[in-house]
Design a protein around this motif. Structure first.
Motif, PDB file in Angstrom:
ATOM      1  N   LEU A  69       0.808  -1.211   0.000  1.00 29.18           N
ATOM      2  CA  LEU A  69       0.000   0.000   0.000  1.00 29.18           C
ATOM      3  C   LEU A  69       0.844   1.265   0.000  1.00 29.18           C
ATOM      4  N   LYS A  70       2.075   1.182   0.509  1.00 26.32           N
ATOM      5  CA  LYS A  70       2.966   2.346   0.578  1.00 26.32           C
ATOM      6  C   LYS A  70       2.239   3.540   1.201  1.00 26.32           C
ATOM      7  N   ALA A  71       1.624   3.305   2.350  1.00 25.79           N
ATOM      8  CA  ALA A  71       0.805   4.332   3.001  1.00 25.79           C
ATOM      9  C   ALA A  71       0.983   4.225   4.507  1.00 25.79           C
ATOM     10  N   PRO A  72       0.777   5.329   5.252  1.00 31.64           N
ATOM     11  CA  PRO A  72       0.924   5.279   6.708  1.00 31.64           C
ATOM     12  C   PRO A  72      -0.182   4.490   7.398  1.00 31.64           C
ATOM     13  N   HIS A  73      -1.387   4.487   6.825  1.00 31.88           N
ATOM     14  CA  HIS A  73      -2.508   3.724   7.373  1.00 31.88           C
ATOM     15  C   HIS A  73      -3.126   2.868   6.261  1.00 31.88           C
ATOM     16  N   PHE A  74      -3.769   1.795   6.642  1.00 29.23           N
ATOM     17  CA  PHE A  74      -4.420   0.942   5.653  1.00 29.23           C
ATOM     18  C   PHE A  74      -5.449   1.732   4.857  1.00 29.23           C
ATOM     19  N   THR A  75      -6.136   2.643   5.529  1.00 31.79           N
ATOM     20  CA  THR A  75      -7.242   3.370   4.909  1.00 31.79           C
ATOM     21  C   THR A  75      -6.841   4.731   4.327  1.00 31.79           C
ATOM     22  N   ILE A 108     -16.161   1.614   6.083  1.00 30.30           N
ATOM     23  CA  ILE A 108     -15.160   2.572   6.562  1.00 30.30           C
ATOM     24  C   ILE A 108     -14.672   3.361   5.365  1.00 30.30           C
ATOM     25  N   GLY A 109     -14.815   4.675   5.432  1.00 27.34           N
ATOM     26  CA  GLY A 109     -14.378   5.528   4.344  1.00 27.34           C
ATOM     27  C   GLY A 109     -12.893   5.824   4.395  1.00 27.34           C
ATOM     28  N   ARG A 110     -12.410   6.395   3.323  1.00 23.77           N
ATOM     29  CA  ARG A 110     -11.003   6.759   3.202  1.00 23.77           C
ATOM     30  C   ARG A 110     -10.585   7.747   4.293  1.00 23.77           C
ATOM     31  N   GLY A 111      -9.355   7.613   4.770  1.00 23.38           N
ATOM     32  CA  GLY A 111      -8.834   8.543   5.773  1.00 23.38           C
ATOM     33  C   GLY A 111      -7.736   7.891   6.587  1.00 23.38           C
ATOM     34  N   ASP A 112      -6.992   8.684   7.324  1.00 22.71           N
ATOM     35  CA  ASP A 112      -5.917   8.147   8.160  1.00 22.71           C
ATOM     36  C   ASP A 112      -6.488   7.620   9.473  1.00 22.71           C
ATOM     37  N   HIS A 113      -7.210   6.512   9.361  1.00 28.63           N
ATOM     38  CA  HIS A 113      -7.882   5.932  10.528  1.00 28.63           C
ATOM     39  C   HIS A 113      -7.020   4.859  11.189  1.00 28.63           C
ATOM     40  N   GLU A 114      -7.079   4.794  12.494  1.00 28.26           N
ATOM     41  CA  GLU A 114      -6.617   3.609  13.210  1.00 28.26           C
ATOM     42  C   GLU A 114      -7.823   2.685  13.335  1.00 28.26           C
TER      43      GLU A 114
END
Length: 280
Positions: A69-75, A108-114
């Motif tokens: 994903l190369k992203a800080p959070h899965f979402t 769950i929508g897109r966003g930097d969610h935990e």
């Protein structure tokens, strides 16, 4: 906790015609989704869909950002649809907590969610099945039950395919970017799903089979309409369906399955149907 993932690459239909049983199962079947205190997932190159399962028993499980994903959070750049197919549990999305009982769903929508998964009773752990697709914008998180669903009653017992199609995480119920999910429940005595078969060239699909006795099996049909193949499956297993492939099944017992789609459009009716007599 432990997070496991694997990559699945896309196949050309002319190549898939020559796959043997082992290759078909390796490329399309997802055999292990649930294990105690593990998150297991497959990152598919078909429309970048992620198919996974989380089974918290003795601890909370985080939906971690895997390396592809190369992203800080899965979402961070993704939306997620979740169904609880086990005991009562909850999903924590940042400061929000959503309680999910059996067959209840969460978007769950897109966003930097935990995102955290937990069970209420370790002796009856929750089992969270999820699909995730890339998302271009953020929509609100929302719990969805069968009471919220758009329900289509189809088939008949005489044709062995009486079923309720519960459209739950679909654009008639709530806004999504590309993810569409629902749950089809077959009546006692019915075993066929998605027949007549169809393809939808602008969306891939994943099927997850459950509520099937351990000593029974489902035979999932895939492939081009004139070049069909089959994969024998068991309870709590999923299968990937490319855009060029049919996706249908018959089993030795009635069952329930969750379908999830991702791709170019949100039109549930965008399907190319094939008469039973056309299949080969």
């Amino acid at each position: 906790m432990k997070t496991n993932y694997e990559l699945r690459y896309a196949a050309h239909p002319e190549d898939a015609r020559h796959y043997d049983t082992a290759r078909l199962r390796r490329d399309f079947l997802i055999e292990k989704l649930f294990a105690a205190d593990e998150v297991n997932m497959v990152y598919s190159m078909y429309d970048r869909m992620v198919v996974g399962g989380a089974m918290p028993v003795s601890e909370e499980l985080a939906l971690e950002a895997i390396d592809p994903l190369k992203a800080p959070h899965f979402t961070t750049r993704r939306e997620v649809g979740i169904y609880n197919v086990g005991g009562p549990g909850c999903v924590k999305v940042g400061a929000e907590v959503f309680e999910l009982d059996f067959k209840e769903a969460l978007y769950i929508g897109r966003g930097d969610h935990e995102v955290l998964f937990c069970s209420k009773d370790a002796t009856r752990p929750a089992k969270f099945y999820f699909n995730s697709a890339t998302a271009h914008t953020a929509y609100p998180c929302r719990k969805v039950t069968k009471q919220d669903a758009v329900v289509a009653h189809m088939g008949s017992l005489e044709m062995s395919n009486e079923r309720n199609i519960n459209k739950m995480l679909v654009n008639q119920v709530l806004p999504t970017c590309q993810l569409q999910m629902g749950m089809t429940e077959l009546a006692t005595g019915s075993v066929w799903n998605t027949m007549p078969a169809h393809t939808h060239s602008r969306r891939m699909e994943a099927y997850f089979y459950f509520e099937l006795p351990e000593d029974q099996a489902v035979c999932h049909f895939m492939g081009e309409p004139q070049e069909t193949r089959h994969i024998w499956m068991h309870c709590d297993q999923a299968v990937l369906s490319p855009e060029w492939s049919i996706h249908s099944a018959a089993a030795t017992h009635n069952y329930t399955f969750i379908w999830g789609m991702g791709g170019e459009n949100l039109d549930y009716g965008d399907q190319d149907f094939y008469d039973v007599k056309e299949l080969r």
